[in-house]
Design a protein around this motif. Structure first.
Motif, PDB file in Angstrom:
ATOM      1  N   ALA A  49       1.237  -1.225   0.146  1.00  0.00           N
ATOM      2  CA  ALA A  49      -0.436  -0.053  -0.253  1.00  0.00           C
ATOM      3  C   ALA A  49       1.052   1.071  -0.099  1.00  0.00           C
ATOM      4  O   ALA A  49       0.740   2.402  -0.554  1.00  0.00           O
ATOM      5  CB  ALA A  49      -0.980   0.032   1.160  1.00  0.00           C
ATOM      6  N   SER A  50       2.209   1.486   0.315  1.00  0.00           N
ATOM      7  CA  SER A  50       3.007   2.127   0.294  1.00  0.00           C
ATOM      8  C   SER A  50       3.372   2.419  -0.770  1.00  0.00           C
ATOM      9  O   SER A  50       4.080   3.727  -1.139  1.00  0.00           O
ATOM     10  CB  SER A  50       3.662   1.681   2.056  1.00  0.00           C
ATOM     11  N   ILE A  51       3.722   1.683  -1.923  1.00  0.00           N
ATOM     12  CA  ILE A  51       4.458   2.555  -2.910  1.00  0.00           C
ATOM     13  C   ILE A  51       3.221   2.238  -3.653  1.00  0.00           C
ATOM     14  O   ILE A  51       3.472   2.155  -5.726  1.00  0.00           O
ATOM     15  CB  ILE A  51       5.005   1.367  -3.218  1.00  0.00           C
ATOM     16  N   GLY A  57       8.024   5.245  -3.373  1.00  0.00           N
ATOM     17  CA  GLY A  57       7.278   5.345  -2.331  1.00  0.00           C
ATOM     18  C   GLY A  57       8.092   4.005  -1.178  1.00  0.00           C
ATOM     19  O   GLY A  57       7.711   4.242   0.006  1.00  0.00           O
ATOM     20  N   TYR A  58       8.561   2.920  -1.862  1.00  0.00           N
ATOM     21  CA  TYR A  58       9.720   2.199  -1.007  1.00  0.00           C
ATOM     22  C   TYR A  58      10.477   2.627  -0.350  1.00  0.00           C
ATOM     23  O   TYR A  58       9.800   1.115   0.693  1.00  0.00           O
ATOM     24  CB  TYR A  58      10.159   0.974  -2.278  1.00  0.00           C
ATOM     25  N   ALA A  59      11.023   3.187  -0.003  1.00  0.00           N
ATOM     26  CA  ALA A  59      11.622   4.031   0.958  1.00  0.00           C
ATOM     27  C   ALA A  59      11.760   4.420   2.116  1.00  0.00           C
ATOM     28  O   ALA A  59      11.660   4.660   2.666  1.00  0.00           O
ATOM     29  CB  ALA A  59      13.028   4.529   0.128  1.00  0.00           C
ATOM     30  N   THR A  60      10.065   4.795   2.532  1.00  0.00           N
ATOM     31  CA  THR A  60       9.924   5.427   3.198  1.00  0.00           C
ATOM     32  C   THR A  60       9.507   4.393   3.849  1.00  0.00           C
ATOM     33  O   THR A  60      10.005   5.135   5.326  1.00  0.00           O
ATOM     34  CB  THR A  60       7.845   5.360   3.111  1.00  0.00           C
ATOM     35  N   GLY A  61       9.341   3.596   3.686  1.00  0.00           N
ATOM     36  CA  GLY A  61       8.958   2.374   5.354  1.00  0.00           C
ATOM     37  C   GLY A  61      10.803   2.519   5.709  1.00  0.00           C
ATOM     38  O   GLY A  61      10.541   2.329   7.485  1.00  0.00           O
ATOM     39  N   VAL A  64      11.529   5.618   8.288  1.00  0.00           N
ATOM     40  CA  VAL A  64      10.729   5.790   9.333  1.00  0.00           C
ATOM     41  C   VAL A  64      11.412   4.801  10.194  1.00  0.00           C
ATOM     42  O   VAL A  64      11.380   5.848  11.264  1.00  0.00           O
ATOM     43  CB  VAL A  64       8.827   5.516   9.223  1.00  0.00           C
ATOM     44  N   VAL A  65      11.578   3.133   9.927  1.00  0.00           N
ATOM     45  CA  VAL A  65      12.455   3.042  11.050  1.00  0.00           C
ATOM     46  C   VAL A  65      13.626   3.495  11.394  1.00  0.00           C
ATOM     47  O   VAL A  65      13.871   3.199  12.433  1.00  0.00           O
ATOM     48  CB  VAL A  65      12.329   1.585  10.458  1.00  0.00           C
ATOM     49  N   ALA A  66      14.723   3.576  10.408  1.00  0.00           N
ATOM     50  CA  ALA A  66      15.416   4.706  10.507  1.00  0.00           C
ATOM     51  C   ALA A  66      15.441   5.766  11.659  1.00  0.00           C
ATOM     52  O   ALA A  66      16.405   5.892  12.474  1.00  0.00           O
ATOM     53  CB  ALA A  66      16.210   4.681   9.249  1.00  0.00           C
ATOM     54  N   PHE A  67      14.210   6.504  11.750  1.00  0.00           N
ATOM     55  CA  PHE A  67      14.208   7.630  12.761  1.00  0.00           C
ATOM     56  C   PHE A  67      13.477   7.194  13.660  1.00  0.00           C
ATOM     57  O   PHE A  67      14.408   7.709  14.697  1.00  0.00           O
ATOM     58  CB  PHE A  67      12.837   8.553  11.863  1.00  0.00           C
ATOM     59  N   LEU A  68      12.702   6.029  14.049  1.00  0.00           N
ATOM     60  CA  LEU A  68      12.797   5.704  15.488  1.00  0.00           C
ATOM     61  C   LEU A  68      13.639   5.297  15.443  1.00  0.00           C
ATOM     62  O   LEU A  68      13.935   5.165  16.896  1.00  0.00           O
ATOM     63  CB  LEU A  68      11.670   4.321  15.048  1.00  0.00           C
ATOM     64  N   CYS A  69      15.096   4.687  15.194  1.00  0.00           N
ATOM     65  CA  CYS A  69      16.122   3.934  16.013  1.00  0.00           C
ATOM     66  C   CYS A  69      16.858   4.714  16.526  1.00  0.00           C
ATOM     67  O   CYS A  69      17.612   4.760  16.822  1.00  0.00           O
ATOM     68  CB  CYS A  69      17.372   2.995  14.723  1.00  0.00           C
ATOM     69  N   PHE A  70      17.262   5.936  15.183  1.00  0.00           N
ATOM     70  CA  PHE A  70      17.119   7.135  15.648  1.00  0.00           C
ATOM     71  C   PHE A  70      17.553   7.863  17.140  1.00  0.00           C
ATOM     72  O   PHE A  70      17.872   8.241  18.471  1.00  0.00           O
ATOM     73  CB  PHE A  70      17.802   8.657  14.223  1.00  0.00           C
ATOM     74  N   ILE A  71      15.911   7.652  17.729  1.00  0.00           N
ATOM     75  CA  ILE A  71      14.821   8.313  18.738  1.00  0.00           C
ATOM     76  C   ILE A  71      15.327   7.674  19.500  1.00  0.00           C
ATOM     77  O   ILE A  71      15.716   7.589  21.117  1.00  0.00           O
ATOM     78  CB  ILE A  71      13.289   7.928  18.216  1.00  0.00           C
ATOM     79  N   GLN A  72      15.858   5.850  19.616  1.00  0.00           N
ATOM     80  CA  GLN A  72      15.976   5.537  20.551  1.00  0.00           C
ATOM     81  C   GLN A  72      17.574   5.614  20.513  1.00  0.00           C
ATOM     82  O   GLN A  72      17.361   5.374  22.027  1.00  0.00           O
ATOM     83  CB  GLN A  72      16.115   3.732  19.829  1.00  0.00           C
ATOM     84  N   TRP A  73      17.897   5.227  20.179  1.00  0.00           N
ATOM     85  CA  TRP A  73      19.510   5.470  20.447  1.00  0.00           C
ATOM     86  C   TRP A  73      19.493   7.110  21.065  1.00  0.00           C
ATOM     87  O   TRP A  73      21.011   6.885  22.025  1.00  0.00           O
ATOM     88  CB  TRP A  73      20.336   5.814  19.110  1.00  0.00           C
ATOM     89  N   SER A  74      19.294   7.759  20.330  1.00  0.00           N
ATOM     90  CA  SER A  74      19.478   9.215  21.793  1.00  0.00           C
ATOM     91  C   SER A  74      18.808   8.863  23.119  1.00  0.00           C
ATOM     92  O   SER A  74      19.693   9.803  23.507  1.00  0.00           O
ATOM     93  CB  SER A  74      18.060  10.398  20.659  1.00  0.00           C
ATOM     94  N   LEU A  75      17.268   8.047  22.952  1.00  0.00           N
ATOM     95  CA  LEU A  75      17.437   8.423  24.044  1.00  0.00           C
ATOM     96  C   LEU A  75      18.215   7.196  25.130  1.00  0.00           C
ATOM     97  O   LEU A  75      17.893   7.169  26.246  1.00  0.00           O
ATOM     98  CB  LEU A  75      16.069   7.884  24.377  1.00  0.00           C
ATOM     99  N   ALA A  76      19.029   6.634  24.589  1.00  0.00           N
ATOM    100  CA  ALA A  76      20.160   5.651  25.161  1.00  0.00           C
ATOM    101  C   ALA A  76      20.878   6.365  26.010  1.00  0.00           C
ATOM    102  O   ALA A  76      21.215   6.071  27.328  1.00  0.00           O
ATOM    103  CB  ALA A  76      20.191   4.967  24.849  1.00  0.00           C
ATOM    104  N   PHE A  77      21.314   7.795  25.386  1.00  0.00           N
ATOM    105  CA  PHE A  77      21.692   8.579  26.415  1.00  0.00           C
ATOM    106  C   PHE A  77      21.604   8.781  27.988  1.00  0.00           C
ATOM    107  O   PHE A  77      22.514   9.811  28.235  1.00  0.00           O
ATOM    108  CB  PHE A  77      22.903   9.504  25.823  1.00  0.00           C
ATOM    109  N   LEU A  78      20.252   9.566  27.788  1.00  0.00           N
ATOM    110  CA  LEU A  78      19.544   9.283  28.826  1.00  0.00           C
ATOM    111  C   LEU A  78      19.741   8.024  29.975  1.00  0.00           C
ATOM    112  O   LEU A  78      19.601   8.698  31.605  1.00  0.00           O
ATOM    113  CB  LEU A  78      18.262   9.846  28.755  1.00  0.00           C
TER     114      LEU A  78
END
Length: 80
Positions: A49-51, A57-61, A64-78
Motif C-alpha cells: 500500500a505504501s508504494i 515510496g518503497y523507501a518510506t518504510g 521511518v524505521v531509521a528515524f525511530l532507531c535514531f530516537i531510541q539511540w538518542s534516548l539511550a544517552f539518558l
C-alpha cells in the motif's frame, strides 16, 4: 544503574526481553507482510500500500524505521 545486588536480575530480564523480541519479530513481520490488515483496494497488503501508484515510496518504510532507531539511540544517552 541497578544496585549491585540486582544486576544479575536486570541482565537476565534484559536478555529475556531481547530473546522474546527476536523470536516474535519475524513472526509479526511475516504476518504483516502476508495477511491483509489494511485494505486500500481489493487484494492489497500493508507493505504494497505504501508504494501504490508511486514506486519511489518503497523507501518510506525504511526511513521511518531509521528515524525511530535514531530516537531510541538518542534516548539511550539518558540512561544513568
Amino acid at each position: 544503574m541497578s544496585p549491585p545486588h540486582v544486576v544479575g536480575l536486570a541482565n537476565g530480564l534484559a536478555q529475556s526481553t531481547v530473546s522474546f523480541a527476536r523470536f516474535f519479530g519475524p513472526v509479526i513481520g511475516g504476518a504483516v507482510r502476508f495477511f491483509p490488515i489494511l485494505k486500500f483496494r481489493a487484494n492489497q497488503k500493508v507493505w504494497s500500500a505504501s508504494i501504490n501508484g508511486n514506486p519511489s515510496g518503497y523507501a518510506t518504510g525504511f526511513y521511518v524505521v531509521a528515524f525511530l532507531c535514531f530516537i531510541q539511540w538518542s534516548l539511550a544517552f539518558l540512561i544513568r
